[in-house]
Design an enzyme around this catalytic site. Structure first.
Site, mmCIF file in Angstrom:
data_model
loop_
_atom_site.group_PDB
_atom_site.id
_atom_site.type_symbol
_atom_site.label_atom_id
_atom_site.label_comp_id
_atom_site.label_asym_id
_atom_site.label_seq_id
_atom_site.Cartn_x
_atom_site.Cartn_y
_atom_site.Cartn_z
ATOM 1 N N LYS A 160 34.324 20.217 -43.826
ATOM 2 C CA LYS A 160 35.392 19.855 -44.764
ATOM 3 C C LYS A 160 36.207 21.084 -45.144
ATOM 4 O O LYS A 160 37.430 21.040 -45.249
ATOM 5 C CB LYS A 160 34.789 19.217 -46.019
ATOM 6 C CG LYS A 160 34.094 17.879 -45.789
ATOM 7 C CD LYS A 160 35.076 16.783 -45.468
ATOM 8 C CE LYS A 160 34.376 15.448 -45.365
ATOM 9 N NZ LYS A 160 35.318 14.362 -44.966
ATOM 10 N N LYS A 186 32.373 10.513 -32.142
ATOM 11 C CA LYS A 186 31.658 9.351 -32.641
ATOM 12 C C LYS A 186 32.633 8.249 -33.058
ATOM 13 O O LYS A 186 33.704 8.529 -33.592
ATOM 14 C CB LYS A 186 30.794 9.770 -33.838
ATOM 15 C CG LYS A 186 29.909 8.688 -34.409
ATOM 16 C CD LYS A 186 29.103 9.256 -35.573
ATOM 17 C CE LYS A 186 28.235 8.190 -36.223
ATOM 18 N NZ LYS A 186 27.459 8.751 -37.362
ATOM 19 N N LYS A 218 35.241 4.375 -38.552
ATOM 20 C CA LYS A 218 36.177 3.468 -39.221
ATOM 21 C C LYS A 218 37.532 4.123 -39.429
ATOM 22 O O LYS A 218 38.555 3.446 -39.525
ATOM 23 C CB LYS A 218 35.614 3.062 -40.589
ATOM 24 C CG LYS A 218 34.327 2.277 -40.561
ATOM 25 C CD LYS A 218 33.856 2.019 -41.987
ATOM 26 C CE LYS A 218 32.469 1.439 -42.036
ATOM 27 N NZ LYS A 218 31.979 1.279 -43.422
#
Length: 372
Positions: A150, A233, A236
Site C-alpha cells: 500500500k 490473482k 473484484k
C-alpha cells in the site's frame, strides 16, 4: 475421532517459503494429537465489496460449506468494518451486505448451524482490537507485506490509519471467539502469524487464555487467476469485468469470458502454473468445479486443444454455478429474511463475544463490575 490427514495446513502448500513452512509444520507436529480429539472453533470473514467471483468461491466459499459437515463451532462474518478502508457510498454498502449474505446462503452456508453475522453488530471486535493495538509493536505492523505494498502504490504516503491497523482488527476478529482454525488463502498467512504472536504475548503477560490458531487451506485453489492477465490473482476490483466470473453471471457470460481467457500459443493442455499460467488457471478451475486433480483434468483433455478445453471448463462452471445463481436471485428478493438471518447470527455471536470480552477485561484488571 478426527483424521489428521484431513487437516490441510498451509505449510504443505508453500515449501519454498522456509519461514512459513517451518512455522506451520511445527504447529502441526506439536498440536496434532490434541487436535484429533478437540472440538474446533472456526472463524473466517468476507468483505461486502461486491458479488463474489469464482476465485472467492473455490478458494473460500465452497470450502466454508464443506466445513459445515464437521461438528465444530463455526463463525462466518461479513466484515463490513474492514471494507471501510476504501470509502464507499451508503447505498453501496447496504446493498453489498445483503448481496454477500444472499451469496453465502445460495452457496449452501446454513445459518441454523453456522453463525452468519455482520461484524459491526458485535462491538467487542473493535474493543479487543484496541487491546491488541496496545501490545503489538508499531515496527511489527510496518513489516507486514500488505502495508508495504500500500505504501509503495499510494500517492498519499499509504493513506489513512485504517489501512495500517487493518491486521490488528483482523487479529481481534479471530481471537474474540478463541478460534482454533481459520480457513484462508496464502495472502492471509502472515496475518495468522501475527495473530499467534499476539496470543502468546497476551498469554505470557496475563495467563493462558487464547489458543494457538491453525490455518486450513486448499493450496490448489488458493489463487485463481485473472482471465485477462493470468499473472495476477482474480479480483473484484479488476479493471476488466472479463477478467473474472461472478457467481451471478449468466451462462452466456460464463462461456464468453472463458472463451476469451488469455492462454498461450501451445494447443496442448498441460498443467504448468509457472510457465503456462493461463492454461493452468483453467485446469485449476476445472479441478475445483469437478473435484478432480490436475492430473485427472489433463487426462480428460488429452485429445483436446485449448479451444475445446475452454468449452469443457465453461460447461463445468455453468453446472456448478447455475443452481447457485438461481438460488441467489430468489433469496436476494427478501431483504427482511436476510436481515433476520444477520440479526439471529449477531445475537449468537454476541453471547460468545461478550463472555470472552468480560474474561479479557478481568485478566486486564479493568472489570470492576463484580465489586459490591
Amino acid at each position: 475421532m478426527r483424521n489428521i490427514s484431513s487437516l490441510r495446513c498451509l505449510f504443505c502448500a508453500y515449501p519454498k517459503n522456509k519461514f512459513l513452512s517451518k512455522y506451520f509444520s511445527n504447529q502441526v507436529h506439536r498440536k496434532a494429537e490434541q487436535i484429533i480429539n478437540e472440538k474446533r472453533v472456526i472463524f473466517s470473514g468476507i468483505q461486502p465489496t461486491g458479488i463474489p467471483h469464482i476465485g472467492n468461491y473455490l478458494g473460500a466459499l465452497k470450502h466454508w460449506v464443506e466445513l459445515q459437515n464437521e461438528s465444530d463451532d463455526i463463525y462466518y462474518s461479513i466484515v463490513d468494518l474492514h471494507s471501510l478502508t476504501i470509502p464507499k457510498s451508503r447505498d453501496f454498502m447496504r446493498d453489498s451486505i445483503f448481496n454477500i449474505t444472499a451469496c453465502l446462503l445460495a452457496c449452501g452456508v446454513n445459518p441454523d448451524t453456522t453463525v452468519v453475522y455482520q461484524q459491526s453488530s458485535v462491538p467487542e471486535h473493535t474493543q479487543l482490537s484496541w487491546v491488541i493495538g496496545c501490545i503489538v509493536p508499531v515496527n511489527r505492523l510496518k513489516h507486514l507485506p500488505q502495508w508495504k505494498e500500500k505504501l509503495e502504490s499510494s500517492i498519499d504516503g499509504g493513506g489513512h490509519i485504517g489501512r495500517y491497523t487493518y491486521p490488528v482488527l483482523q487479529t481481534a476478529d479471530i481471537l474474540l471467539y478463541k478460534a482454533t482454525h481459520v480457513p484462508a488463502g496464502e495472502d492471509q498467512a502472515i496475518h495468522l502469524v501475527l495473530t499467534n504472536e499476539f496470543a502468546k504475548s497476551f498469554n505470557r503477560m496475563h495467563g493462558k487464555f487464547f489458543p494457538e490458531t491453525q490455518m486450513i487451506s486448499n493450496p490448489t485453489f488458493a489463487r485463481i487467476r485473472d482471465f485477462r492477465d493470468p499473472r495476477v490473482k482474480m479480483s473484484k476490483s479488476s479493471p476488466s469485468i472479463n477478467g473474472r466470473i461472478e457467481l451471478t453471471d449468466t451462462d452466456s457470460e460464463i462461456h464468453s469470458k472463458i472463451k476469451r481467457a488469455v492462454t498461450d500459443c501451445t494447443s496442448q493442455v498441460t498443467y504448468d502454473p509457472e510457465n503456462r499460467p493461463g492454461v493452468s488457471n483453467l485446469i485449476q478451475i476445472h479441478c475445483g468445479m469437478c473435484n478432480i486433480t490436475p492430473e485427472e483434468a489433463c487426462a480428460i483433455a488429452c485429445n483436446m486443444d485449448t479451444g475445446k478445453y475452454k468449452s469443457l471448463v465453461a460447461d463445468a462452471v455453468i453446472d456448478q454455478l447455475s443452481p447457485i445463481r438461481e438460488k441467489y436471485l430468489n433469496i436476494r428478493k427478501d431483504e427482511v429474511k436476510l436481515k433476520m438471518v444477520l440479526d439471529h447470527g449477531a445475537e449468537r455471536a454476541r453471547v460468545v463475544a461478550k463472555s470472552n470480552w468480560e474474561s479479557i477485561r478481568e485478566l486486564l484488571g479493568i472489570n470492576i463490575a463484580e465489586i459490591s
